[in-house]
Design an enzyme around this catalytic site. Structure first.
Site, PDB file in Angstrom:
ATOM      1  N   HIS A  29       0.864  -1.180   0.000  1.00  0.00           N
ATOM      2  CA  HIS A  29       0.000   0.000   0.000  1.00  0.00           C
ATOM      3  C   HIS A  29       0.904   1.235   0.000  1.00  0.00           C
ATOM      4  CE1 HIS A  29      -3.744   2.161   1.147  1.00  0.00           C
ATOM      5  NE2 HIS A  29      -2.964   2.900   1.913  1.00  0.00           N
ATOM      6  N   ASP A  31       1.198   5.041   0.301  1.00  0.00           N
ATOM      7  CA  ASP A  31       0.515   6.264   0.744  1.00  0.00           C
ATOM      8  C   ASP A  31       1.227   7.491   0.194  1.00  0.00           C
ATOM      9  OD1 ASP A  31      -1.641   5.445   2.566  1.00  0.00           O
ATOM     10  OD2 ASP A  31      -0.033   4.554   3.755  1.00  0.00           O
ATOM     11  N   HIS A  62      -2.551   4.822  -2.726  1.00  0.00           N
ATOM     12  CA  HIS A  62      -3.555   5.632  -2.035  1.00  0.00           C
ATOM     13  C   HIS A  62      -3.131   7.103  -2.108  1.00  0.00           C
ATOM     14  CE1 HIS A  62      -5.533   6.604   2.152  1.00  0.00           C
ATOM     15  NE2 HIS A  62      -6.161   7.185   1.153  1.00  0.00           N
ATOM     16  N   GLY A 137      -3.513  10.924   7.006  1.00  0.00           N
ATOM     17  CA  GLY A 137      -2.427  11.867   7.270  1.00  0.00           C
ATOM     18  C   GLY A 137      -1.241  11.274   7.990  1.00  0.00           C
ATOM     19  N   GLY A 139       0.444   7.427  10.027  1.00  0.00           N
ATOM     20  CA  GLY A 139       0.295   6.050  10.486  1.00  0.00           C
ATOM     21  C   GLY A 139       0.238   5.994  12.003  1.00  0.00           C
ATOM     22  N   ASP A 170      -8.626   0.987   5.825  1.00  0.00           N
ATOM     23  CA  ASP A 170      -7.269   1.500   6.031  1.00  0.00           C
ATOM     24  C   ASP A 170      -7.179   2.340   7.299  1.00  0.00           C
ATOM     25  OD1 ASP A 170      -4.710   2.525   5.681  1.00  0.00           O
ATOM     26  OD2 ASP A 170      -5.232   3.783   3.966  1.00  0.00           O
ATOM     27  N   GLY A 172      -5.222   1.862  11.510  1.00  0.00           N
ATOM     28  CA  GLY A 172      -5.373   1.329  12.870  1.00  0.00           C
ATOM     29  C   GLY A 172      -5.701  -0.158  12.923  1.00  0.00           C
ATOM     30  N   GLY A 190      -0.379  -1.026   8.656  1.00  0.00           N
ATOM     31  CA  GLY A 190       0.909  -0.348   8.571  1.00  0.00           C
ATOM     32  C   GLY A 190       1.775  -0.642   9.767  1.00  0.00           C
ATOM     33  N   SER A 191       1.655   0.195  10.792  1.00  0.00           N
ATOM     34  CA  SER A 191       2.598   0.121  11.919  1.00  0.00           C
ATOM     35  C   SER A 191       2.573  -1.228  12.636  1.00  0.00           C
ATOM     36  CB  SER A 191       2.359   1.270  12.892  1.00  0.00           C
ATOM     37  OG  SER A 191       1.001   1.482  13.086  1.00  0.00           O
TER      38      SER A 191
END
Ligand code: DX5
Ligand code: ZN
Length: 207
Positions: A29, A31, A62, A137, A139, A170, A172, A190-191
């Site tokens: 993905h 960003d 994205h 905005g 991660g 997308d 959390g 992500g994180s």
């Protein structure tokens, strides 16, 4: 359910993207932020385009940008399966058509506070609906629980209009919040993955 990994929180994108290429993740993905649609800004295309050197995975792009038009040609030149623009951005219809002109699947993203009614005019043009489960905005934010209702609302809408774009979510998403997202076709994480030492172990926890 397919998994798309965001490297937005990575301290070393080339290294982490190469590591992700060794996992069974389905998409990378990508960003993109312009510093206008959202306050942060990501690296310019001349750096981002190197991604093709580090991975053979297909990209799920994205675009968190005010006007996507000038970004589309660039990202269409990479190994992109989807390019997604925001319903809150400028010239949505023109930009969705531009993505399709390149033979790439077009997505529409919707922010947590935007009503799903806003996406209705674009439904015939989209291959993906990307539900934002955090404010776009950055991660590492917490999953917004109301997104669970958004998934249900989108499902009802798609049934009503008898169309079948994939539903992606997308923001959390981790081994706890994944349980709310099982009805989606793709999830972005992500994180939860990037901040770990063992990417594959984290991916397995989401599957
Ligand atoms: C948010 C981005 C997301 C985000 C996902 O603006 O669009 O893709 O980086 O990362 P996590 O999983 O850390 O929320
Ligand atoms: Zn994203």
């Amino acid at each position: 359910m397919l998994i798309s990994v965001s490297f937005l929180s990575s301290k070393n994108p080339p290294k982490d993207i190469k590591k992700l290429n060794e996992t069974d993740v389905d998409y990378i993905h990508v960003d993109i932020m312009d510093g206008k649609f959202v306050k942060n800004k990501t690296m310019p295309f001349r750096e981002m385009k190197n991604i093709d050197k580090y991975t053979s995975k297909r990209l799920d792009v994205h675009l968190m940008v005010e006007n996507a038009y000038h970004y589309i040609k660039d990202y269409a030149s990479l190994n992109s399966e989807y390019i997604t623009i925001h319903v809150e951005s400028d010239n949505v219809k023109e930009n969705l058509l531009e993505i399709k002109n390149y033979g790439i699947k077009a997505g529409i993203a919707i922010n947590p506070t935007t009503s799903i009614k806003e996406i209705v005019p674009y439904l015939p043009l989209v291959d993906q609906i990307l539900i934002m489960s955090v404010e776009p905005g950055e991660g590492g934010q917490a999953f917004i629980k109301e997104s669970i209702d958004k998934i249900k609302e989108v499902k009802v809408l798609l049934k009503e209009y008898k169309i079948n774009p994939v539903i992606n979510i997308d923001g959390g998403i981790n081994d706890q919040t994944i349980k709310y997202c099982r009805d989606c076709d793709i999830i972005v994480s992500g994180s939860f993955i990037i901040k770990s030492d063992d990417f594959q172990e984290r991916i397995n926890k989401l599957r």
